[in-house]
Design an enzyme around this catalytic site. Structure first.
Site, PDB file in Angstrom:
ATOM      1  CE  LYS A  53      -3.790  -2.549   1.905  1.00  0.00           C
ATOM      2  NZ  LYS A  53      -4.430  -3.165   3.063  1.00  0.00           N
ATOM      3  CD  GLN A  97      -3.523  -4.793   6.188  1.00  0.00           C
ATOM      4  OE1 GLN A  97      -3.328  -3.834   5.468  1.00  0.00           O
ATOM      5  NE2 GLN A  97      -4.210  -5.841   5.780  1.00  0.00           N
ATOM      6  CG  ASP A 120     -10.217  -1.158   4.444  1.00  0.00           C
ATOM      7  OD1 ASP A 120      -9.937  -1.514   3.278  1.00  0.00           O
ATOM      8  OD2 ASP A 120      -9.619  -1.592   5.452  1.00  0.00           O
TER       9      ASP A 120
END
Ligand code: NAD
Length: 283
Positions: A53, A97, A120
């Site tokens: 990322k 994460q 997300d």
């Protein structure tokens, strides 16, 4: 193999080039999209995802910060960091994460992210906006599936889509996005009887299960589009999907490979969400 390959890597590169152009345009108005990624603990797979990322941010000209916290970090400390990032102007997207260490409640963390920075797409308000068809930051892997369909000329409109899997991360949201794209959607899961029979009715099959090669060639209607979200590691170390590719590719009209299908789309859609958040178009 008679099916056409849905080349996720190629499509992902196209979208990244489009994002790069947008970022260059934004620069003249003094805006640089910014993503903050938080990793708690030392999970090896998560470390790779976080590195990828950060690399995508660098490649596309985004500002990025990576917060690597020890596995002993308390929930209160993590929430405090999220609070700070929520208020930080240079950060338009925040990604924590997953999975998190067991002593941290995932829901509390997701709920703490400002909705307009929820790149997300897991915050309940983002999910709600997606369900009612409002503008929202969409979850990355499901949004990637829709892009793959559209960019290969396989619009879901009027098609029967069968989704195998009902997780909050993939199965459920991809079903809702297919519905939003005017497909007729059947959602199957571990308690669905006659899975093969239901799958055979589909114009579009999306497999998001986590069981290697579950979907066989005779589960596929000739000419159907097969999207394999599964990523499974076999005992010999190789990756394989939830679809038996050798069998299904003889019957399907279009099929995604694993790796190189859905996988490359996920981070690209994250970058697209961050750009959207930077443009202030996110809710
Ligand atoms: P999950 O374990 O949360 O959900 C799996 C779903 O499959 C459940 O809803 C369950 O009901 C269903 N299921 C399990 N066994 C079944 C069976 N025998 N028959 C029918 N349904 C069954 O998994 P997930 O997070 O949704 O991930 C699914 C797969 O997608 C995994 O292989 C994961 O690694 C992969 N994945 C890939 C990406 C990507 O970027 N490519 C992103 C997320 C997940």
């Amino acid at each position: 193999m008679s099916a056409k390959l849905i080349e996720g890597k190629k499509i992902s590169d196209q979208i990244r080039a489009e994002i790069k152009d947008e970022v260059a345009k934004l620069k003249s108005s003094g805006i640089q999209p910014g993503l903050a990624v938080i990793l708690v603990g030392e999970d090896p797979a998560s470390q790779v995802y976080v590195r990828n990322k950060a690399k995508a941010c660098e490649d596309l000209g985004f500002y990025s910060e990576v917060h690597r916290l020890s596995a002993e970090t308390s929930q209160a400390e993590l929430l405090e960091l999220i609070g700070r990032l929520n208020a930080q102007d240079s950060v338009h997207g925040i990604l924590v994460q997953l999975p998190l260490p067991k002593h941290i409640e995932e829901k509390a963390v997701i709920d703490a992210i400002a909705v307009e920075k929820d790149v997300d797409g897991f915050h309940p308000v983002s999910v709600g906006n997606m369900v009612i068809g409002d503008d929202a930051l969409l979850p990355c892997t499901p949004a990637g599936v829709i892009e793959l369909l559209k960019r290969t000329g396989n619009s879901p409109a009027g098609k029967h889509a069968v989704v195998i899997g009902r997780s909050n991360i993939v199965g459920k949201p991809v079903s809702l996005l297919l519905l939003r794209e005017h497909a007729t959607v059947t959602i199957c899961h571990s308690r669905t009887p006659n899975l093969a029979e239901v799958s055979r009715q589909a114009d579009i099959v999306v497999a998001a299960v986590g069981v290697p090669k579950l979907v066989k060639g005779d589960w596929i209607k000739p000419g159907a589009v097969v999207i394999d979200v599964g990523v499974n590691r076999l005992p010999d170390g190789k990756l394989c999907g939830d679809v038996d590719f050798a069998e299904a590719s003889e019957v399907a009209g279009w099929i995604t490979p694993v790796p190189g299908g859905v996988g490359p789309m996920t981070i690209t859609m994250l970058m697209k969400n961050t750009l959207k958040a930077a443009l202030g178009k996110a809710k």
